[in-house]
Write an enzyme that holds these catalytic residues in place. Structure first.
Site, short mmCIF file in Angstrom:
data_model
loop_
_atom_site.label_atom_id
_atom_site.label_comp_id
_atom_site.label_asym_id
_atom_site.label_seq_id
_atom_site.Cartn_x
_atom_site.Cartn_y
_atom_site.Cartn_z
CE1 TYR A 1 -3.98 -2.06 0.61
CE2 TYR A 1 -2.63 -3.28 2.02
CZ TYR A 1 -3.82 -3.26 1.36
OH TYR A 1 -4.78 -4.11 1.38
CG ASN B 1 -10.55 -1.80 -8.36
OD1 ASN B 1 -11.32 -1.05 -9.54
ND2 ASN B 1 -9.73 -2.70 -8.55
CB CYS C 1 -7.55 -4.03 -5.73
SG CYS C 1 -9.01 -5.05 -6.05
CG HIS C 2 -5.86 -9.94 -7.18
ND1 HIS C 2 -6.47 -9.52 -8.29
CD2 HIS C 2 -4.76 -10.90 -7.50
CE1 HIS C 2 -5.91 -9.74 -9.32
NE2 HIS C 2 -4.87 -10.58 -9.02
CD GLU D 1 -2.27 -12.62 -10.56
OE1 GLU D 1 -1.36 -11.98 -10.00
OE2 GLU D 1 -3.45 -12.07 -10.69
#
Length: 167
Positions: A101, A124, A132-133, A159
């Site tokens: 962040y 979002n 945003c993850h 991912e």
């Protein structure tokens, strides 16, 4: 749209993808569509052809064969600081990586705004595509997520950032 993380609401305008909503049960979809209609100034119309590129790319993402979305985006549901942060996130945090962040606040020239970055992530309107993850706590914690931490962990595992959940 049915996905491995549950049903998603996907919505687009003539400009591009405008909304992705998690846990899209019937009541959630009704509320989201009514809110979008008010905010965008029009009556929503179901249009599978307009959404085809979105659903195709999301299916490829969940299958593990798509690492970067190439969709037109409609940013009209976000403004100001939130829009700046989300655009930086979309452009500068690729698949398989995470950002803190605080780092994201620094990237948009607002070094004291780590909490505000968290607020922007929660607001979002286009999660997954604007990832945003991939935003985590600078100290190593996973942070929050509007779709729920279970979904965030699943996406980060997909991912390759986290190990796949055991169950």
């Amino acid at each position: 749209m049915e996905t491995p993380i549950g049903p998603l609401l996907v919505a687009a305008t003539d400009e591009g993808l405008v909304n992705v909503g998690f846990r899209a049960d019937e009541a959630t979809v009704r509320r989201a569509v009514a809110t979008m209609g008010r905010r965008l100034g029009g009556e929503p119309v179901e249009d599978a052809a307009r959404l085809a590129p979105v659903t195709e790319q999301m299916e490829a993402y969940f299958a593990g064969s798509l690492k970067e979305f190439s969709l037109d985006l409609d940013w009209s549901l976000t403004t100001g600081f939130n829009r700046r942060v989300l655009r930086e996130l979309a452009a500068g945090v690729p698949y398989g990586t995470v950002v803190g962040y605080q780092d994201l606040a620094d990237r948009v020239g607002e070094p004291g705004a780590a909490r505000a970055v968290g607020t922007a992530m929660g607001a979002n309107p286009i999660p997954l595509v604007v990832p945003c993850h991939r935003v985590v706590e600078s100290g190593g914690g996973i942070g929050g997520f509007g779709g729920g931490l279970e979904i965030k962990r699943t996406l980060l595992a997909l991912e390759g950032v986290l190990p796949a959940p055991l169950f």
